[in-house]
Design an enzyme around this catalytic site. Structure first.
Site: not given
Ligand code: 13P
Length: 250
Positions: A10, A97, A173, A234-235
């Site tokens: 999340w 990140e 992302g 992620g998203g």
């Molecule tokens: P997204 O699915 O938003 O590209 O993010 C992936 C992610 O960093 C999951 O840890």
């Protein structure tokens, strides 16, 4: 046969109320019959309440980070025991990140992995290359260094508590997913590397998730690749419908 594992990271999203609402929708949409493992990783502030809601459901919970020390003067940090006390079974470590924004090194990630495994948490260990590294043709060198250093000193026995998430940084992302073949190539490289470092049994049993712009409409072609055993989302995990869509593909 490895079971598919779908985890939702999340990130820094969802207040307490929003977290409760999202996890309730996921539980309702899921029913009791899931063929894959489903993990939610809310922010620290929602862990305790989300845990109350997932009791007696197939959904499991993880945190997004932790510190390797047991306790003490580490303002702002969270220990493995604290995560366990609020119901975490998993912890994401080494996310790109964390590496990029919070300067986490392979060494500090290795310390965290050891500390988490000592406390019997299951680690979702993230690796992946930057766009410029892919363009230079050094993807496997980068991933190999992250894995070798990140898993330094980990026993073969403890590897049953490690999931590796391959997340190419350029796909996170951005809406730019790795093609199923690009992802499969790196996953198969990772499995061979793990066979070399540990054993073929450890490699065969290892869950390797793909992460980076996974959506309901691209999940099934990724998840049908031989060495892709799940997704770290992620998203698309921030809305129950899209997270459930990815779980359905698995
Ligand atoms: P997204 O699915 O938003 O590209 O993010 C992936 C992610 O960093 C999951 O840890």
């Amino acid at each position: 046969m490895r079971k598919k594992v779908i985890a939702g990271n999340w990130k820094m999203n969802k207040s307490l109320n929003e977290s409760q609402e999202l996890v309730s929708k996921i539980i309702n949409g899921l029913g009791n019959d899931t063929k894959c493992d489903v993990i939610v990783c809310p922010p620290f502030t929602s862990l305790s309440e989300v845990h109350s809601l997932i009791k007696n459901t197939p959904v499991k919970m993880g945190a997004q980070n932790m510190y390797h020390e047991e306790s003490g003067a580490y303002t702002g940090e969270i220990s493995a025991d604290m995560l366990i006390s609020v119901g975490c079974e998993y912890v994401i470590l080494g996310h790109s990140e964390r590496r990029a924004i919070f300067n986490e090194s392979n060494k500090s990630i290795n310390n965290k992995i050891k500390a988490a495994l000592n406390k019997k948490l299951i680690v979702i260990f993230c690796v992946g290359e930057l766009l410029e590294q892919r363009e230079k043709g050094i993807t496997t060198d980068v991933v190999s260094e992250q894995i070798t250093k990140g898993l330094d000193g980990i026993s073969s026995e403890n590897m049953s508590k490690v999931i590796i998430a391959y997340e190419p940084v350029w796909a996170i992302g951005t809406g730019k997913t790795a093609t199923p073949q690009q992802a499969q190539d790196v996953h198969s490289f990772i499995r061979e590397l793990i066979a070399k470092i540990f054993s073929s049994v450890v490699a065969d049993n290892l869950i390797i998730q793909y992460g980076g712009s996974v959506k309901p409409d691209n999940a099934s072609e990724l998840l049908t690749q031989k060495d892709i055993d799940g997704a770290l989302v992620g998203g698309a995990c921030l809305k129950a419908d899209s997270f459930l869509g990815i779980i359905a593909s698995a």
